[in-house]
Design a protein around this motif. Sequence first.
Motif, mmCIF file in Angstrom:
data_model
loop_
_atom_site.group_PDB
_atom_site.id
_atom_site.type_symbol
_atom_site.label_atom_id
_atom_site.label_comp_id
_atom_site.label_asym_id
_atom_site.label_seq_id
_atom_site.Cartn_x
_atom_site.Cartn_y
_atom_site.Cartn_z
ATOM 1 N N VAL A 1 0.837 -1.203 0.000
ATOM 2 C CA VAL A 1 0.000 0.000 0.000
ATOM 3 C C VAL A 1 0.870 1.251 0.000
ATOM 4 C CG1 VAL A 1 -1.886 -1.136 1.236
ATOM 5 C CG2 VAL A 1 -0.161 0.152 2.529
ATOM 6 N N GLY B 1 1.433 5.588 -1.620
ATOM 7 C CA GLY B 1 1.811 6.321 -2.834
ATOM 8 C C GLY B 1 1.571 7.808 -2.639
ATOM 9 N N GLU C 1 -1.578 3.383 4.698
ATOM 10 C CA GLU C 1 -0.929 2.533 5.707
ATOM 11 C C GLU C 1 -1.888 2.178 6.839
ATOM 12 O OE1 GLU C 1 0.343 5.249 4.343
ATOM 13 O OE2 GLU C 1 2.055 4.430 3.248
ATOM 14 N N LEU D 1 -3.533 -1.130 6.377
ATOM 15 C CA LEU D 1 -2.662 -2.246 6.739
ATOM 16 C C LEU D 1 -2.641 -2.453 8.254
ATOM 17 C CD1 LEU D 1 -0.779 -4.147 5.304
ATOM 18 C CD2 LEU D 1 1.014 -2.440 5.436
ATOM 19 N N HIS E 1 8.597 -5.605 0.960
ATOM 20 C CA HIS E 1 8.736 -4.306 0.288
ATOM 21 C C HIS E 1 7.424 -3.531 0.233
ATOM 22 C CE1 HIS E 1 6.655 -5.684 -3.358
ATOM 23 N NE2 HIS E 1 7.402 -6.770 -3.362
ATOM 24 N N GLY E 2 7.533 -2.239 -0.130
ATOM 25 C CA GLY E 2 6.363 -1.380 -0.256
ATOM 26 C C GLY E 2 5.852 -1.325 -1.689
ATOM 27 N N SER E 3 5.145 -0.237 -1.991
ATOM 28 C CA SER E 3 4.451 -0.148 -3.278
ATOM 29 C C SER E 3 5.366 0.358 -4.404
ATOM 30 C CB SER E 3 3.242 0.766 -3.137
ATOM 31 O OG SER E 3 3.672 2.027 -2.667
ATOM 32 N N ALA E 4 6.614 0.670 -4.084
ATOM 33 C CA ALA E 4 7.636 1.069 -5.063
ATOM 34 C C ALA E 4 7.088 2.005 -6.145
ATOM 35 C CB ALA E 4 8.264 -0.177 -5.707
ATOM 36 N N ASP F 1 8.295 4.405 -7.609
ATOM 37 C CA ASP F 1 9.274 4.779 -8.656
ATOM 38 C C ASP F 1 9.275 3.830 -9.847
ATOM 39 O OD1 ASP F 1 10.235 2.905 -6.791
ATOM 40 O OD2 ASP F 1 12.336 3.416 -7.126
ATOM 41 N N ASN G 1 9.909 -6.986 -9.265
ATOM 42 C CA ASN G 1 10.249 -8.375 -8.978
ATOM 43 C C ASN G 1 9.071 -9.036 -8.232
ATOM 44 O OD1 ASN G 1 11.372 -10.753 -8.136
ATOM 45 N ND2 ASN G 1 13.277 -9.853 -7.391
HETATM 46 P P1 NAD Z 1 9.597 0.410 -1.214
HETATM 47 O O1 NAD Z 1 9.839 -0.923 -0.630
HETATM 48 O O2 NAD Z 1 8.313 0.619 -1.904
HETATM 49 O O3 NAD Z 1 10.776 0.744 -2.263
HETATM 50 C C1 NAD Z 1 12.148 0.888 -1.904
HETATM 51 C C2 NAD Z 1 13.022 0.672 -3.157
HETATM 52 O O4 NAD Z 1 13.050 -0.727 -3.488
HETATM 53 C C3 NAD Z 1 12.507 1.394 -4.403
HETATM 54 O O5 NAD Z 1 13.586 1.850 -5.162
HETATM 55 C C4 NAD Z 1 11.751 0.324 -5.155
HETATM 56 O O6 NAD Z 1 11.719 0.527 -6.551
HETATM 57 C C5 NAD Z 1 12.539 -0.936 -4.801
HETATM 58 N N1 NAD Z 1 11.657 -2.113 -4.764
HETATM 59 C C6 NAD Z 1 10.775 -2.435 -3.777
HETATM 60 N N2 NAD Z 1 10.123 -3.551 -4.099
HETATM 61 C C7 NAD Z 1 10.592 -3.962 -5.283
HETATM 62 C C8 NAD Z 1 10.296 -5.059 -6.138
HETATM 63 N N3 NAD Z 1 9.374 -5.985 -5.828
HETATM 64 N N4 NAD Z 1 10.963 -5.154 -7.308
HETATM 65 C C9 NAD Z 1 11.895 -4.264 -7.648
HETATM 66 N N5 NAD Z 1 12.233 -3.205 -6.885
HETATM 67 C C10 NAD Z 1 11.582 -3.049 -5.708
HETATM 68 O O7 NAD Z 1 9.780 1.472 -0.030
HETATM 69 P P2 NAD Z 1 9.580 3.067 -0.040
HETATM 70 O O8 NAD Z 1 10.038 3.632 -1.333
HETATM 71 O O9 NAD Z 1 10.182 3.523 1.216
HETATM 72 O O10 NAD Z 1 8.004 3.294 0.083
HETATM 73 C C11 NAD Z 1 7.129 3.487 -1.028
HETATM 74 C C12 NAD Z 1 5.696 3.451 -0.543
HETATM 75 O O11 NAD Z 1 5.412 2.158 -0.030
HETATM 76 C C13 NAD Z 1 5.389 4.435 0.571
HETATM 77 O O12 NAD Z 1 4.108 4.963 0.369
HETATM 78 C C14 NAD Z 1 5.426 3.575 1.832
HETATM 79 O O13 NAD Z 1 4.615 4.094 2.860
HETATM 80 C C15 NAD Z 1 4.884 2.270 1.293
HETATM 81 N N6 NAD Z 1 5.289 1.071 2.051
HETATM 82 C C16 NAD Z 1 4.352 0.110 2.166
HETATM 83 C C17 NAD Z 1 4.675 -1.083 2.781
HETATM 84 C C18 NAD Z 1 3.622 -2.166 2.827
HETATM 85 O O14 NAD Z 1 2.649 -2.074 2.117
HETATM 86 N N7 NAD Z 1 3.811 -3.188 3.626
HETATM 87 C C19 NAD Z 1 5.967 -1.313 3.266
HETATM 88 C C20 NAD Z 1 6.926 -0.299 3.092
HETATM 89 C C21 NAD Z 1 6.577 0.894 2.487
#
Ligand code: NAD
Length: 369
Positions: free
Chosen positions: A76, A78, A91, A94, A289-292, A294, A302
């Motif tokens: 979740v 963004g 969040e 969650l 990981h989060g919603s990435a 970027d 992945n």
């Molecule tokens: P993130 O985990 O989304 O990303 C961190 C980095 O890792 C980014 O560069 C992203 O491109 C890369 N990445 C993450 N998962 C990937 C995958 N499966 N494949 C390839 N690359 C991957 O963390 P963030 O950037 O700190 O947060 C982004 C959003 O996600 C925010 O809104 C945050 O609140 C949320 N978030 C949600 C959760 C959850 O849903 N459990 C956990 C962490 C962050």
Amino acid sequence: MSNSYKLLVLPGDGIGPEVMKEVIKVAKSIGELSKVKFEIEEDDIGGSAYDRYGTPLSDETLEKAKNSHAVLLGAVGGEKWDNLDFSLKPEQGLLRIRKELDLFANLRPALCFESMVDASSLKPDLVSGLDILIVRELTGGIYFGEPRGIEDKGNGNRVGINTQSYSTEEVRRVARIAFELASKRGNRVTSCEKSNVMESGILWREEVSHVHENEYSNVELSHMYADNCAMQLVRNPKQFDVIVTDNLFGDILSDEAAMLTGSLGMLPSASLGAVDSNNFRKSLYEPVHGSAPDIAGKGIANPIASILSFAMCLKYSFNMYKESDLINKAVNNVLASGFKTADLIGDDNKNLSTVEMGGQILNQIKEDF
Ligand code: NAD
């Protein structure tokens, strides 16, 4: 046990829907191959739920989660929802689902695939064959304890307060999960706290020992201060089998252990609750990981962390050990063939899209079944 299971899939935001599509394909295929029926229902959580229902987790969705055998979640969050009121932020959906399902044990494996040994920041011989499971208490401790807040003492002096507090039952129930899981793998539990400086740590150690003596004396138990555990994880991580610890220390130690194994895109997790009246344990599986945002929409995320989270679901919710191992082996074989997604270290000529990586893993599963 019945061989028809209700799965609630909550893809969420960002790359969540992209990776969960691959999970659904794997689930359907495992269902067909093993003659188990997965009744899959999809709904929204996080920002996508806010857009549809005006709340990050609707009561109806929560009810569906309560009536499912397991919940599979994507991610979740963004930028689009960053300026919402705190209570409506993605969040919060969650946090609410974890709280309402009372998911008190968070399972974070740190497993190093042979093909990923060089991606670790530690020397290959320290991480080759690594297989640790961290069981973190998730609903108690300092993140929830009262009193809490920031008190203004006047004259520019403020005091920030959080309270670490654990009850007998809170410790015993998470300890039971750790012992139970250890008995099905390396049969060793290391319990971590700071009983040298914290009363809650003394209670933690005593209650874990009580459960051990009375219910699981066949499992080997050792105690370790959490700061020493943090050091041992980078010095000699293979000494551990299952680590059980509180919410705060678990938050830190599980991230530390996970990064021994390589990319964020590879890390699964499970959260378990109590056994209900139908003899079923509430459970939710999600990638770390989060919603990435970027890379969302580019088709390059992945899907492995989410697929491995489903493998945990098969093992911990449905006792489908063979199928769970099959997924793990398929992932290892695909990576060993040199295939990778853009986030992984390796030959960029072998970069696969999300769909292609899901397809490779699926083919490997079918081949090996
Ligand atoms: P993130 O985990 O989304 O990303 C961190 C980095 O890792 C980014 O560069 C992203 O491109 C890369 N990445 C993450 N998962 C990937 C995958 N499966 N494949 C390839 N690359 C991957 O963390 P963030 O950037 O700190 O947060 C982004 C959003 O996600 C925010 O809104 C945050 O609140 C949320 N978030 C949600 C959760 C959850 O849903 N459990 C956990 C962490 C962050």
